[in-house]
Design a protein around this motif. Structure first.
Motif, PDB file in Angstrom:
ATOM      1  N   ILE A 174     -22.871  23.141  29.914  1.00  9.04           N
ATOM      2  CA  ILE A 174     -23.759  23.476  28.802  1.00  9.04           C
ATOM      3  C   ILE A 174     -24.724  24.588  29.190  1.00  9.04           C
ATOM      4  N   LEU A 175     -25.305  24.504  30.392  1.00 10.37           N
ATOM      5  CA  LEU A 175     -26.248  25.541  30.824  1.00 10.37           C
ATOM      6  C   LEU A 175     -25.566  26.895  30.982  1.00 10.37           C
ATOM      7  N   MET A 176     -24.335  26.899  31.476  1.00 11.60           N
ATOM      8  CA  MET A 176     -23.626  28.175  31.603  1.00 11.60           C
ATOM      9  C   MET A 176     -23.312  28.762  30.236  1.00 11.60           C
TER      10      MET A 176
ATOM     11  N   PRO B 207     -28.496  36.003  29.156  1.00 10.28           N
ATOM     12  CA  PRO B 207     -27.561  36.672  30.074  1.00 10.28           C
ATOM     13  C   PRO B 207     -28.260  37.318  31.265  1.00 10.28           C
ATOM     14  N   ARG B 208     -29.480  37.823  31.076  1.00 14.87           N
ATOM     15  CA  ARG B 208     -30.192  38.476  32.187  1.00 14.87           C
ATOM     16  C   ARG B 208     -30.549  37.457  33.273  1.00 14.87           C
ATOM     17  N   GLN B 209     -31.021  36.268  32.864  1.00 18.23           N
ATOM     18  CA  GLN B 209     -31.370  35.247  33.847  1.00 18.23           C
ATOM     19  C   GLN B 209     -30.130  34.724  34.561  1.00 18.23           C
ATOM     20  N   LEU B 210     -29.024  34.608  33.840  1.00 12.55           N
ATOM     21  CA  LEU B 210     -27.785  34.173  34.470  1.00 12.55           C
ATOM     22  C   LEU B 210     -27.312  35.209  35.487  1.00 12.55           C
ATOM     23  N   ASN B 211     -27.480  36.487  35.162  1.00 13.58           N
ATOM     24  CA  ASN B 211     -27.148  37.548  36.122  1.00 13.58           C
ATOM     25  C   ASN B 211     -28.073  37.508  37.329  1.00 13.58           C
ATOM     26  N   GLN B 212     -29.336  37.127  37.118  1.00 15.08           N
ATOM     27  CA  GLN B 212     -30.261  37.021  38.252  1.00 15.08           C
ATOM     28  C   GLN B 212     -29.831  35.898  39.195  1.00 15.08           C
TER      29      GLN B 212
ATOM     30  N   LEU C 225     -27.508  22.559  41.151  1.00 18.90           N
ATOM     31  CA  LEU C 225     -28.876  22.138  41.473  1.00 18.90           C
ATOM     32  C   LEU C 225     -29.803  22.289  40.273  1.00 18.90           C
ATOM     33  N   ILE C 226     -29.661  23.380  39.538  1.00 16.94           N
ATOM     34  CA  ILE C 226     -30.486  23.586  38.345  1.00 16.94           C
ATOM     35  C   ILE C 226     -30.161  22.525  37.294  1.00 16.94           C
ATOM     36  N   ALA C 227     -28.866  22.249  37.104  1.00 14.46           N
ATOM     37  CA  ALA C 227     -28.462  21.235  36.128  1.00 14.46           C
ATOM     38  C   ALA C 227     -28.961  19.856  36.547  1.00 14.46           C
ATOM     39  N   ARG C 228     -28.925  19.562  37.834  1.00 14.44           N
ATOM     40  CA  ARG C 228     -29.401  18.254  38.306  1.00 14.44           C
ATOM     41  C   ARG C 228     -30.897  18.087  38.041  1.00 14.44           C
ATOM     42  N   ALA C 229     -31.657  19.177  38.168  1.00 13.88           N
ATOM     43  CA  ALA C 229     -33.085  19.109  37.851  1.00 13.88           C
ATOM     44  C   ALA C 229     -33.287  18.771  36.372  1.00 13.88           C
ATOM     45  N   PHE C 230     -32.481  19.373  35.505  1.00 16.52           N
ATOM     46  CA  PHE C 230     -32.562  19.056  34.076  1.00 16.52           C
ATOM     47  C   PHE C 230     -32.191  17.599  33.812  1.00 16.52           C
TER      48      PHE C 230
END
Length: 126
Positions: free
Chosen positions: A21-23, A31-36, A79-84
């Protein structure tokens, strides 16, 4: 013990779907944050001790196949998804405690907004 496995399994499955879902949301809305995040994964993968570890040459070839930008990006997204997921479970615990307050010994219901007071044995108290 079975309850602990149940909670852990639920969180693993929730993390799997949260990564997807996050992707999808990242591609559509951020898109900019995903590229970061992808740039951070590339930076980690290009570090000298990651790119050329101090192991035998045959192991380096296998290591490079498995530890690459895609793998590191997947780990970061997990890791980001686990935090959510942990935040959502914490929020659900607070809402559960608000809707179902514990009763004191004298029979009065006590309102508490701290879910760590009455947690299952698999959670740790903060």
């Amino acid at each position: 013990m079975l309850g602990g496995f149940s909670i852990a399994s639920t969180k693993i499955v929730a993390t799997f779907f949260m990564v997807i879902i996050l992707m999808l949301l990242g591609i559509v809305f951020f898109p900019r944050q995903l590229n970061q995040i992808n740039d951070v994964a590339n930076w980690i993968a290009n570090l000298d001790f990651v790119r050329n570890p101090d192991i035998p040459q045959t192991a380096v070839a296998v290591f490079r196949n498995f530890v690459n930008e895609t793998t590191i990006f997947g780990i970061l997204m997990t890791l980001i998804a686990r935090a959510f997921v942990e935040f959502i479970f914490w929020l659900c615990a607070i809402l559960w405690r608000v809707a179902n307050p514990r009763e004191d010994e004298d029979g009065f219901k006590r309102r508490s907004f701290d879910p760590s007071e009455d947690v299952p044995p698999t959670y740790s108290r903060n």
